[in-house]
Design a protein around this motif. Structure first.
Motif, PDB file in Angstrom:
ATOM      1  N   ASN A 123       0.696  -1.131  -0.145  1.00  0.00           N
ATOM      2  CA  ASN A 123       0.127  -0.013  -0.208  1.00  0.00           C
ATOM      3  C   ASN A 123       0.683   1.332  -0.091  1.00  0.00           C
ATOM      4  O   ASN A 123       0.780   2.017   0.957  1.00  0.00           O
ATOM      5  CB  ASN A 123      -0.995  -0.021   1.177  1.00  0.00           C
ATOM      6  CG  ASN A 123      -0.053  -0.423   2.442  1.00  0.00           C
ATOM      7  OD1 ASN A 123       1.098  -0.932   2.394  1.00  0.00           O
ATOM      8  ND2 ASN A 123      -0.839  -0.118   3.624  1.00  0.00           N
ATOM      9  N   HIS A 124       1.759   1.494  -1.072  1.00  0.00           N
ATOM     10  CA  HIS A 124       2.081   2.793  -1.371  1.00  0.00           C
ATOM     11  C   HIS A 124       1.247   3.875  -1.245  1.00  0.00           C
ATOM     12  O   HIS A 124       0.180   3.681  -1.881  1.00  0.00           O
ATOM     13  CB  HIS A 124       2.994   2.793  -2.856  1.00  0.00           C
ATOM     14  CG  HIS A 124       4.098   1.830  -2.882  1.00  0.00           C
ATOM     15  ND1 HIS A 124       5.049   1.794  -2.139  1.00  0.00           N
ATOM     16  CD2 HIS A 124       4.263   0.870  -3.951  1.00  0.00           C
ATOM     17  CE1 HIS A 124       5.854   0.795  -2.696  1.00  0.00           C
ATOM     18  NE2 HIS A 124       5.460   0.271  -3.880  1.00  0.00           N
ATOM     19  N   LYS A 125       1.421   4.766  -0.771  1.00  0.00           N
ATOM     20  CA  LYS A 125       0.325   5.926  -0.464  1.00  0.00           C
ATOM     21  C   LYS A 125      -0.280   6.621  -1.873  1.00  0.00           C
ATOM     22  O   LYS A 125      -1.231   6.371  -2.210  1.00  0.00           O
ATOM     23  CB  LYS A 125       0.952   7.279   0.067  1.00  0.00           C
ATOM     24  CG  LYS A 125       1.240   7.030   1.784  1.00  0.00           C
ATOM     25  CD  LYS A 125       1.514   8.486   2.383  1.00  0.00           C
ATOM     26  CE  LYS A 125       1.954   8.310   3.822  1.00  0.00           C
ATOM     27  NZ  LYS A 125       3.451   7.715   3.771  1.00  0.00           N
ATOM     28  N   ALA A 126       0.702   6.717  -2.930  1.00  0.00           N
ATOM     29  CA  ALA A 126       0.412   7.388  -4.078  1.00  0.00           C
ATOM     30  C   ALA A 126      -0.486   6.244  -4.759  1.00  0.00           C
ATOM     31  O   ALA A 126      -1.549   6.266  -5.592  1.00  0.00           O
ATOM     32  CB  ALA A 126       1.613   7.551  -5.208  1.00  0.00           C
ATOM     33  N   LEU A 127      -0.265   4.860  -4.630  1.00  0.00           N
ATOM     34  CA  LEU A 127      -0.949   3.793  -5.286  1.00  0.00           C
ATOM     35  C   LEU A 127      -2.288   3.694  -4.608  1.00  0.00           C
ATOM     36  O   LEU A 127      -3.332   3.355  -5.444  1.00  0.00           O
ATOM     37  CB  LEU A 127      -0.027   2.570  -5.143  1.00  0.00           C
ATOM     38  CG  LEU A 127      -0.618   1.242  -5.752  1.00  0.00           C
ATOM     39  CD1 LEU A 127      -1.021   1.157  -7.176  1.00  0.00           C
ATOM     40  CD2 LEU A 127       0.126   0.169  -5.464  1.00  0.00           C
ATOM     41  N   VAL A 128      -2.656   3.853  -3.481  1.00  0.00           N
ATOM     42  CA  VAL A 128      -3.703   3.648  -2.886  1.00  0.00           C
ATOM     43  C   VAL A 128      -4.634   4.736  -3.148  1.00  0.00           C
ATOM     44  O   VAL A 128      -5.769   4.597  -3.586  1.00  0.00           O
ATOM     45  CB  VAL A 128      -3.647   3.629  -1.215  1.00  0.00           C
ATOM     46  CG1 VAL A 128      -4.877   3.706  -0.579  1.00  0.00           C
ATOM     47  CG2 VAL A 128      -2.740   2.421  -0.758  1.00  0.00           C
ATOM     48  N   THR A 129      -4.049   6.035  -3.261  1.00  0.00           N
ATOM     49  CA  THR A 129      -4.837   7.191  -3.686  1.00  0.00           C
ATOM     50  C   THR A 129      -5.419   7.017  -5.170  1.00  0.00           C
ATOM     51  O   THR A 129      -6.514   7.195  -5.314  1.00  0.00           O
ATOM     52  CB  THR A 129      -3.768   8.209  -3.600  1.00  0.00           C
ATOM     53  OG1 THR A 129      -3.626   8.545  -2.401  1.00  0.00           O
ATOM     54  CG2 THR A 129      -4.934   9.723  -3.963  1.00  0.00           C
ATOM     55  N   GLN A 130      -4.518   6.447  -6.115  1.00  0.00           N
ATOM     56  CA  GLN A 130      -4.951   6.293  -7.750  1.00  0.00           C
ATOM     57  C   GLN A 130      -6.065   5.303  -7.513  1.00  0.00           C
ATOM     58  O   GLN A 130      -6.655   5.417  -8.171  1.00  0.00           O
ATOM     59  CB  GLN A 130      -3.712   5.743  -8.183  1.00  0.00           C
ATOM     60  CG  GLN A 130      -3.072   6.463  -8.982  1.00  0.00           C
ATOM     61  CD  GLN A 130      -1.836   5.770  -9.942  1.00  0.00           C
ATOM     62  OE1 GLN A 130      -1.314   4.990  -9.386  1.00  0.00           O
ATOM     63  NE2 GLN A 130      -1.868   5.967 -11.169  1.00  0.00           N
ATOM     64  N   LEU A 131      -5.837   4.127  -6.670  1.00  0.00           N
ATOM     65  CA  LEU A 131      -6.828   2.846  -6.949  1.00  0.00           C
ATOM     66  C   LEU A 131      -8.307   3.551  -6.183  1.00  0.00           C
ATOM     67  O   LEU A 131      -9.353   3.135  -6.966  1.00  0.00           O
ATOM     68  CB  LEU A 131      -6.388   1.626  -6.113  1.00  0.00           C
ATOM     69  CG  LEU A 131      -5.149   1.056  -6.899  1.00  0.00           C
ATOM     70  CD1 LEU A 131      -4.647   0.035  -5.893  1.00  0.00           C
ATOM     71  CD2 LEU A 131      -5.627   0.610  -8.175  1.00  0.00           C
ATOM     72  N   LYS A 132      -8.138   4.283  -5.223  1.00  0.00           N
ATOM     73  CA  LYS A 132      -9.205   4.784  -4.620  1.00  0.00           C
ATOM     74  C   LYS A 132     -10.247   5.548  -5.329  1.00  0.00           C
ATOM     75  O   LYS A 132     -11.305   5.741  -5.629  1.00  0.00           O
ATOM     76  CB  LYS A 132      -9.145   5.498  -3.392  1.00  0.00           C
ATOM     77  CG  LYS A 132      -8.807   4.807  -2.196  1.00  0.00           C
ATOM     78  CD  LYS A 132      -8.663   5.510  -0.941  1.00  0.00           C
ATOM     79  CE  LYS A 132      -8.616   4.595   0.405  1.00  0.00           C
ATOM     80  NZ  LYS A 132      -8.135   5.283   1.678  1.00  0.00           N
ATOM     81  N   GLU A 133      -9.253   6.379  -6.314  1.00  0.00           N
ATOM     82  CA  GLU A 133      -9.942   7.162  -7.426  1.00  0.00           C
ATOM     83  C   GLU A 133     -10.461   6.494  -8.444  1.00  0.00           C
ATOM     84  O   GLU A 133     -11.586   6.891  -8.957  1.00  0.00           O
ATOM     85  CB  GLU A 133      -8.773   8.271  -7.801  1.00  0.00           C
ATOM     86  CG  GLU A 133      -9.259   9.412  -8.562  1.00  0.00           C
ATOM     87  CD  GLU A 133      -8.069  10.171  -9.037  1.00  0.00           C
ATOM     88  OE1 GLU A 133      -7.268  10.563  -8.287  1.00  0.00           O
ATOM     89  OE2 GLU A 133      -8.154  10.263 -10.206  1.00  0.00           O
ATOM     90  N   LEU A 134      -9.883   5.562  -8.954  1.00  0.00           N
ATOM     91  CA  LEU A 134      -9.981   4.873 -10.281  1.00  0.00           C
ATOM     92  C   LEU A 134     -11.305   3.845 -10.189  1.00  0.00           C
ATOM     93  O   LEU A 134     -12.128   3.736 -10.970  1.00  0.00           O
ATOM     94  CB  LEU A 134      -8.922   4.118 -10.809  1.00  0.00           C
ATOM     95  CG  LEU A 134      -7.825   5.259 -11.091  1.00  0.00           C
ATOM     96  CD1 LEU A 134      -6.387   4.446 -11.654  1.00  0.00           C
ATOM     97  CD2 LEU A 134      -8.098   6.022 -12.526  1.00  0.00           C
ATOM     98  N   LEU A 135     -10.940   2.821  -9.014  1.00  0.00           N
ATOM     99  CA  LEU A 135     -11.885   1.939  -9.153  1.00  0.00           C
ATOM    100  C   LEU A 135     -13.301   2.298  -8.886  1.00  0.00           C
ATOM    101  O   LEU A 135     -14.132   1.581  -9.754  1.00  0.00           O
ATOM    102  CB  LEU A 135     -11.514   0.920  -7.816  1.00  0.00           C
ATOM    103  CG  LEU A 135     -10.305   0.243  -7.946  1.00  0.00           C
ATOM    104  CD1 LEU A 135      -9.959  -0.375  -6.560  1.00  0.00           C
ATOM    105  CD2 LEU A 135     -10.428  -0.964  -8.997  1.00  0.00           C
ATOM    106  N   PRO A 136     -13.973   3.388  -8.465  1.00  0.00           N
ATOM    107  CA  PRO A 136     -15.173   3.525  -8.420  1.00  0.00           C
ATOM    108  C   PRO A 136     -15.528   4.053  -9.766  1.00  0.00           C
ATOM    109  O   PRO A 136     -16.815   4.042 -10.263  1.00  0.00           O
ATOM    110  CB  PRO A 136     -15.428   4.726  -7.499  1.00  0.00           C
ATOM    111  CG  PRO A 136     -14.339   4.584  -6.734  1.00  0.00           C
ATOM    112  CD  PRO A 136     -13.275   4.087  -7.382  1.00  0.00           C
ATOM    113  N   LYS A 137     -14.889   4.201 -10.926  1.00  0.00           N
ATOM    114  CA  LYS A 137     -15.163   4.949 -12.099  1.00  0.00           C
ATOM    115  C   LYS A 137     -15.146   3.803 -13.138  1.00  0.00           C
ATOM    116  O   LYS A 137     -15.474   4.071 -14.304  1.00  0.00           O
ATOM    117  CB  LYS A 137     -14.154   6.057 -12.547  1.00  0.00           C
ATOM    118  CG  LYS A 137     -14.239   7.342 -11.517  1.00  0.00           C
ATOM    119  CD  LYS A 137     -13.247   8.264 -12.087  1.00  0.00           C
ATOM    120  CE  LYS A 137     -13.081   9.577 -11.116  1.00  0.00           C
ATOM    121  NZ  LYS A 137     -11.580  10.111 -11.146  1.00  0.00           N
ATOM    122  N   LEU A 138     -14.800   2.581 -12.812  1.00  0.00           N
ATOM    123  CA  LEU A 138     -14.601   1.485 -13.896  1.00  0.00           C
ATOM    124  C   LEU A 138     -15.919   1.036 -14.340  1.00  0.00           C
ATOM    125  O   LEU A 138     -17.020   1.393 -13.451  1.00  0.00           O
ATOM    126  CB  LEU A 138     -14.206   0.095 -13.226  1.00  0.00           C
ATOM    127  CG  LEU A 138     -12.505   0.258 -12.999  1.00  0.00           C
ATOM    128  CD1 LEU A 138     -11.946  -1.021 -12.493  1.00  0.00           C
ATOM    129  CD2 LEU A 138     -11.993   0.801 -13.998  1.00  0.00           C
TER     130      LEU A 138
END
Ligand code: SAJ
Length: 435
Positions: free
Chosen positions: A386-401
């Protein structure tokens, strides 16, 4: 006084610069690339910047690939790797060759300090005999000390200067000398113990303690999933106890070159005495299971879509052994990728810090970046680190799939309402709920 550091890795380089504040430091490494980079003030260690190097380079810090520079040093520190062989036995090759190099340049009155993590007894049984091939006598002509390295990569708070240091010498004079040397450059206390073996045991105890406690919560994580208990909440509750409890957290497995490795050194020595340690063996077994458990969660989630691992596309996000580092040694993500591949899944990885990895000699290129387009390709996404930047990215992208996927969270970092609503979310140590 002149210092030499043998091995300029994530332990030796910060130590060299700590000493360079006060002494002339000669840094030796067999890797000519490393020496070349250092002489151009280029760092290859996350915790050492070019600015740090420039401050001391060619003023009080002299990197060289020529071991003759060891002739100049009064005190020589050995900070080379001590990995384990595939059978879990300690690989002392680097310590042995470093000791042989030091022996070539040993003279009366010198001090040799070993910092590499070894099993209790190794300094006396392996290092000292090699140093005495110089014809000099340990204790009479030169001093020997063991002082465990406690470098904590990525941890700015505990730099080498701020981390307390333990020193244990073959005799009081050696211990005293090391005590004075470290105290002159470290801000943190230096603690003396009675001999090398004790200092070696200090190191393996502290990291075995961590290994076993992480394994304990890992085992409970798997059990609680089936008992409808959220272990993350349990740990949070238990952490309210101010004394006698120290939180450790479940994960996809224990990686890195300290925690999963050091207990094996202890186990090796214990077994040499024909004794045993059930705790370490049990913890090791659990640590082996965790990556497989992560794959089981993927398989479990895919079933909701009527899919099998075979022919599914899986993205493993975060392959470093822990957050905010670019080091993937012993990373559990490798075992997850291997097990997924073995089960017939098509696997790719993405890690903002790492662009390629090698698993059993096979090279894996990571994705250069991730966006909606990339993520749409996958049936399942596994968060291993859970790199911080990676978690932020996934939290943003996943709901938009535009589609639902399986999200397996190895670090309890993606448990949001949006992700739970849109996808099949599973997390180590959380009730699986209705799939
Ligand atoms: N891990 C867990 N759960 C935890 C803590 C760690 O699964 O509660 C995993 C990490 O993801 C990683 C592995 O264990 O894969 C090791 O993590 P670590 O935080 O122990 O990191 P290391 O390997 O860099 O350990 C170093 C050690 N420092 C020294 O050996 C001097 C360790 O003793 C420190 O406690 C640790 O850093 C730290 O606290 O940062």
């Amino acid at each position: 006084l002149k210092i030499a550091i043998v091995g300029l890795g994530y332990v030796g380089l910060p130590l060299a610069l700590a000493f360079a504040k006060k002494y002339e430091v000669y840094g030796f490494d067999v890797d000519k690339n490393k020496i070349g980079m250092l002489n151009k003030a280029q760092s290859y260690i996350v915790d050492v910047s070019s600015e740090d190097l420039i401050k001391f380079l060619h003023k009080s810090f002299y990197p060289s690939a020529d071991d003759n520079i060891l002739d100049k040093a009064d005190a020589i520190f050995i900070t080379v790797p001590t990995p384990v062989h595939v059978d879990g036995s300690p690989n002392m090759d680097y310590v042995i060759s470093a000791s042989q190099t030091v022996a070539k340049h040993l003279k009366s009155g010198k001090l040799v300090v070993l910092e590499s993590t070894v099993y209790p007894g190794a300094t006396r049984e392996v290092v000292i005999p090699i140093l005495e091939t110089s014809g000099l006598k340990a204790g009479t002509n030169f001093g020997v000390v063991f002082s465990p390295e406690r470098v904590t990569p990525g941890n700015k708070e505990y730099s080498v200067e701020k981390m307390p240091k333990v020193v244990g010498g073959m005799d009081n004079e050696s211990t005293e000398l090391a005590y004075i040397l470290y105290s002159s450059v470290l801000e943190a206390p230096v603690i003396k113990v009675s001999n090398c073996k004790t200092a070696e045991a200090v190191k393996v105890l502290e990291n075995t303690f961590r290994f076993i406690n992480i394994s304990l919560v890992n085992e409970l994580a798997m059990v609680f999933e089936n008992m409808g208990i959220d272990i993350w909440e349990v740990i949070k509750g238990a952490s309210s106890k101010p004394i006698g409890f120290m939180p450790h957290y479940p994960g996809p497995g224990i990686g890195g070159h300290c925690i999963p490795v050091d207990p094996l050194f202890l186990l090796y020595k214990i077994r040499r005495y024909d004794l045993d340690s059930n705790f370490i063996e049990m913890a090791r077994k659990i640590n082996t299971i965790m990556p497989l458990h992560m794959v089981n969660l993927v398989e479990y989630g895919l079933r909701k879509f009527g899919k099998e691992l075979r022919d599914s596309n899986v993205l493993v996000a975060g392959v470093a052994y822990k957050p905010e580092v670019n080091d993937s040694r012993e990373s559990p993500a490798f075992d997850i990728i291997e097990e997924l591949e073995y089960s017939g899944a098509k696997v790719q990885f993405y890690d903002p810090y790492i662009d390629r990895i090698y698993i059993k000699g096979k090279e894996f290129q990571g994705l250069k970046s991730i966006g909606i387009k990339e993520l749409m390709h996958y049936d399942a996404i596994v968060l291993a680190t859970n790199h911080k930047a990676l978690v932020t990215q996934l939290k943003e992208l996943l709901p938009k799939l535009e589609k639902s996927v399986v999200v397996v969270d190895g670090r309890n970092s993606l448990d949001t309402r949006e992700i739970r609503k849109k996808h099949t979310y599973l997390c180590i140590g959380k009730p699986r709920g209705e799939i």
